[in-house]
Structures are given as C-alpha cells and as structure tokens.
Design a protein around this motif. Sequence first.
Motif, PDB file in Angstrom:
ATOM      1  N   THR A  68       0.830  -1.206   0.000  1.00 50.04           N
ATOM      2  CA  THR A  68       0.000   0.000   0.000  1.00 50.04           C
ATOM      3  C   THR A  68       0.863   1.252   0.000  1.00 50.04           C
ATOM      4  N   SER A  69       1.864   1.274   0.864  1.00 50.78           N
ATOM      5  CA  SER A  69       2.738   2.442   0.977  1.00 50.78           C
ATOM      6  C   SER A  69       3.562   2.638  -0.296  1.00 50.78           C
TER       7      SER A  69
ATOM      8  N   LEU B 157       4.750   5.642  -5.241  1.00 55.87           N
ATOM      9  CA  LEU B 157       4.953   5.619  -6.689  1.00 55.87           C
ATOM     10  C   LEU B 157       3.958   6.536  -7.398  1.00 55.87           C
ATOM     11  N   ALA B 158       2.700   6.502  -6.958  1.00 55.35           N
ATOM     12  CA  ALA B 158       1.689   7.371  -7.564  1.00 55.35           C
ATOM     13  C   ALA B 158       2.028   8.837  -7.340  1.00 55.35           C
ATOM     14  N   LEU B 159       2.449   9.171  -6.129  1.00 59.31           N
ATOM     15  CA  LEU B 159       2.811  10.548  -5.812  1.00 59.31           C
ATOM     16  C   LEU B 159       4.008  11.009  -6.644  1.00 59.31           C
TER      17      LEU B 159
ATOM     18  N   GLY C 287      -2.047   7.702  -2.922  1.00 54.69           N
ATOM     19  CA  GLY C 287      -1.079   8.358  -3.792  1.00 54.69           C
ATOM     20  C   GLY C 287      -1.690   9.451  -4.639  1.00 54.69           C
ATOM     21  N   GLY C 288      -2.891   9.195  -5.170  1.00 55.91           N
ATOM     22  CA  GLY C 288      -3.553  10.210  -5.985  1.00 55.91           C
ATOM     23  C   GLY C 288      -3.942  11.430  -5.173  1.00 55.91           C
TER      24      GLY C 288
ATOM     25  N   ALA D  90      -2.536  12.023 -10.921  1.00 51.72           N
ATOM     26  CA  ALA D  90      -3.162  11.810  -9.610  1.00 51.72           C
ATOM     27  C   ALA D  90      -4.649  11.513  -9.754  1.00 51.72           C
ATOM     28  N   ASP D  91      -5.319  12.247 -10.637  1.00 51.59           N
ATOM     29  CA  ASP D  91      -6.744  11.997 -10.870  1.00 51.59           C
ATOM     30  C   ASP D  91      -6.976  10.583 -11.401  1.00 51.59           C
TER      31      ASP D  91
END
Length: 201
Positions: A31-32, A37-39, A121-122, A157-158
Amino acid sequence: MMENSSVPPAPQGAAKPAAGSATRRHLVLATSTLAVLALVLDQFTKRIVETSMYEGQVIDVFPPLLRWYFIKNSGAAFSMGEGVTWIFTIIQAAVLLYVAIFLVRKVRVWSWALALGGLMGGVAGNLTDRLFRPPSFGHGHVVDFIALPNFAIFNVADMFIVCSMVVICLLLFTGREFDGSRSGSKNKPGTEPGTDTQEMP
C-alpha cells in the motif's frame, strides 16, 4: 517402551499469528509503495509539463483522442469551486489521514491494499499541489494536462483516484470486507475470514 519428552508440544496454530503479521506487513508495504509511486509519478509528470510547456498550450498526441493541454486548476473536477480552494485542501488532507490511520491497518487482502494505496497516492499528489504551488500555501493550483474529447482535463493523480475508487466501489458492491470475507459471512458458523460460503438452494 515409550520415552517421556521434557519439551512440551507446540500448541496448534502457534505459527499462525507470525504468518498473519508477516502478511499484514507485506500488505502495508505494498500500500505504501504504490502510494509513493503514484505521488512521485504525478509530481514528475507535472514538473515535465511545467518546464516544457506554457500555460494554455495544447499539444496533439493522438488526435483527436488525446492532447496535452496545460492548465492550472484552483477548483475540483470540471473546475468547480474555484473560489474555495482551501476547502478542497482540508478535504484532501482529511481523506489522506483517515485512509492512512484508520483503514490501511484493517486490510488483509491485496485488492483492498492496492485500492487504498492508489487512492492515497492520488490524493497526496493533488494535495501537494494545493499545499506547495502558487499562489499560496493551502491555496495552490493543481496542474492538469491530460485532455480527452468532451471530457475534463486531468492529471496522473486523478487517474489513480478514479481507478482506485472504481475498484473500491466494486469491492463494496460485492460485499468484500477489509479482511477478505464477504458481508454477513462473519455471522455464519464455521466461516473463516477470506473464504466464501455457498448456500444450497
């Protein structure tokens, strides 16, 4: 002749807590990792757009399906609420903290772990814009640049938020709990978490 052993036998199921805690650690790590990665991907793409394009510029990628269209959005989706940016900052911060503190620790299955990681992350990506981009702290404008025909302009992010919310809605619709069981199965005798029960007609 039987020999008496001085070592008492290990209780059954003694290894289960260790195995379960290891699984929880793996899920929290997944999860982290996905959240980070998304951020990073979101902020990296926004940085590229800011350094290679000017605001309002449009670049055709796969016309007419996909264009880069650099705008700065002070509101929410479809530019709603542009005059109350600080409200979206508070909402995003509250969502991120709630998911990180209260929900992630309950997860026992990969589907929920990945869904919450993508959501975190998003949200963190757009929250970073709100906090640290001009014009001021908490009132920053979000960088959007992905344009589709007859649709809102959005960012990476979206994309993570929408995909994660679709998965979360599917999990809720199918009654999948954080521990992998289905809604109502916990009250049935002999049902283990993470297993499904089938009722005979």
